[in-house]
Design a protein around this motif. Structure first.
Motif, short mmCIF file in Angstrom:
data_model
loop_
_atom_site.label_atom_id
_atom_site.label_comp_id
_atom_site.label_asym_id
_atom_site.label_seq_id
_atom_site.Cartn_x
_atom_site.Cartn_y
_atom_site.Cartn_z
N GLU A 94 0.83 -1.21 0.00
CA GLU A 94 0.00 0.00 0.00
C GLU A 94 0.87 1.26 0.00
O GLU A 94 1.74 1.42 0.84
CB GLU A 94 -0.92 0.01 1.23
N MET A 95 0.57 2.15 -0.94
CA MET A 95 1.27 3.42 -1.04
C MET A 95 0.37 4.51 -0.46
O MET A 95 -0.76 4.68 -0.92
CB MET A 95 1.59 3.77 -2.49
N ILE A 96 0.88 5.24 0.51
CA ILE A 96 0.14 6.36 1.10
C ILE A 96 0.74 7.66 0.56
O ILE A 96 1.96 7.78 0.43
CB ILE A 96 0.23 6.32 2.64
N ASP A 97 -0.12 8.63 0.25
CA ASP A 97 0.30 9.94 -0.29
C ASP A 97 1.04 9.80 -1.61
O ASP A 97 2.02 10.51 -1.86
CB ASP A 97 1.13 10.72 0.74
N TRP A 98 0.57 8.91 -2.46
CA TRP A 98 1.16 8.71 -3.78
C TRP A 98 1.14 10.00 -4.59
O TRP A 98 2.10 10.32 -5.30
CB TRP A 98 0.44 7.59 -4.52
N ASP A 99 0.03 10.75 -4.50
CA ASP A 99 -0.09 12.01 -5.25
C ASP A 99 1.05 12.97 -4.90
O ASP A 99 1.54 13.70 -5.76
CB ASP A 99 -1.44 12.68 -4.96
N ASP A 100 1.44 12.98 -3.64
CA ASP A 100 2.54 13.83 -3.20
C ASP A 100 3.84 13.44 -3.90
O ASP A 100 4.61 14.29 -4.33
CB ASP A 100 2.67 13.73 -1.67
N LEU A 101 4.07 12.14 -4.02
CA LEU A 101 5.26 11.65 -4.72
C LEU A 101 5.22 12.04 -6.20
O LEU A 101 6.22 12.47 -6.76
CB LEU A 101 5.39 10.13 -4.57
N GLU A 102 4.05 11.91 -6.82
CA GLU A 102 3.91 12.27 -8.24
C GLU A 102 4.21 13.76 -8.48
O GLU A 102 4.80 14.11 -9.49
CB GLU A 102 2.50 11.95 -8.74
N GLU A 103 3.81 14.60 -7.54
CA GLU A 103 4.08 16.04 -7.67
C GLU A 103 5.56 16.36 -7.46
O GLU A 103 6.15 17.13 -8.20
CB GLU A 103 3.27 16.83 -6.63
N ARG A 104 6.14 15.77 -6.44
CA ARG A 104 7.51 16.09 -6.04
C ARG A 104 8.55 15.41 -6.92
O ARG A 104 9.56 15.99 -7.28
CB ARG A 104 7.71 15.71 -4.57
N LEU A 105 8.29 14.13 -7.26
CA LEU A 105 9.26 13.34 -8.03
C LEU A 105 8.53 12.61 -9.17
O LEU A 105 8.36 11.39 -9.15
CB LEU A 105 9.95 12.31 -7.13
N PRO A 106 8.09 13.35 -10.19
CA PRO A 106 7.27 12.73 -11.24
C PRO A 106 7.96 11.59 -11.99
O PRO A 106 7.33 10.57 -12.30
CB PRO A 106 6.93 13.89 -12.18
N ARG A 107 9.24 11.73 -12.25
CA ARG A 107 9.96 10.66 -12.97
C ARG A 107 10.06 9.40 -12.10
O ARG A 107 9.86 8.29 -12.59
CB ARG A 107 11.35 11.16 -13.35
N CYS A 108 10.34 9.58 -10.82
CA CYS A 108 10.38 8.45 -9.89
C CYS A 108 9.02 7.78 -9.83
O CYS A 108 8.92 6.55 -9.88
CB CYS A 108 10.82 8.93 -8.51
N ALA A 109 7.96 8.58 -9.70
CA ALA A 109 6.60 8.02 -9.60
C ALA A 109 6.24 7.24 -10.85
O ALA A 109 5.62 6.17 -10.77
CB ALA A 109 5.60 9.14 -9.34
N GLU A 110 6.64 7.73 -12.00
CA GLU A 110 6.35 7.04 -13.26
C GLU A 110 7.06 5.68 -13.32
O GLU A 110 6.45 4.66 -13.66
CB GLU A 110 6.79 7.92 -14.44
N ARG A 111 8.33 5.68 -12.98
CA ARG A 111 9.09 4.42 -12.98
C ARG A 111 8.58 3.46 -11.91
O ARG A 111 8.47 2.25 -12.13
CB ARG A 111 10.57 4.70 -12.77
#
Length: 130
Positions: A94-111
């Motif tokens: 389970e990933m919590i605050d995934w949206d925060d990761l997508e905003e802050r580190l979009p390339r990391c979130a994509e990979r």
């Protein structure tokens, strides 16, 4: 196999893939298999808080630590891809605050999402990645 099961030698563990052991557990029975089950039961539910993650390496480190994966592999997606087939992932990741990761580190979130979709496709449940 008995030597492997009863050993605490990390060098010996590196010689046998976790995926092989997992398949052996699923298809065999006996006293040694019962010992293996105790050692290789996947974690039921792992939560990763993405809000505190500041780098891609930190995300991979959290994923590996939470899932009980080997710390000996590199902190990059190529190393994670190499580890994928030998890893025993948690039943639920389970990933919590995934949206925060997508905003802050979009390339990391994509990979990460690409990798986590592979995990989800192998019989484990990944939640919270939108």
């Amino acid at each position: 196999m008995e030597r492997y099961i009863l050993s605490d030698d990390p060098a010996l563990y590196r010689m046998v893939s976790d995926a092989y052991i997992e398949r052996l557990i699923e298809t065999s029975e006996g006293e040694l298999i019962d010992l293996l089950k105790q050692r290789y039961v996947p974690k039921e539910h792992v939560v990763i808080d993405c809000k505190s993650i500041r780098t891609e390496e930190e995300f991979i480190r959290q994923l590996k630590r939470g899932s009980g994966l080997s710390a000996a592999t590199g902190l990059n997606w190529m190393a994670m891809d190499d580890l994928f087939y030998d890893a025993i992932f948690p039943e639920v990741l389970e990933m919590i605050d995934w949206d925060d990761l997508e905003e802050r580190l979009p390339r990391c979130a994509e990979r990460a999402k690409k990798f986590l979709c592979r995990v989800d496709g192998c019989g484990r449940q990944v939640v919270g990645i939108g």
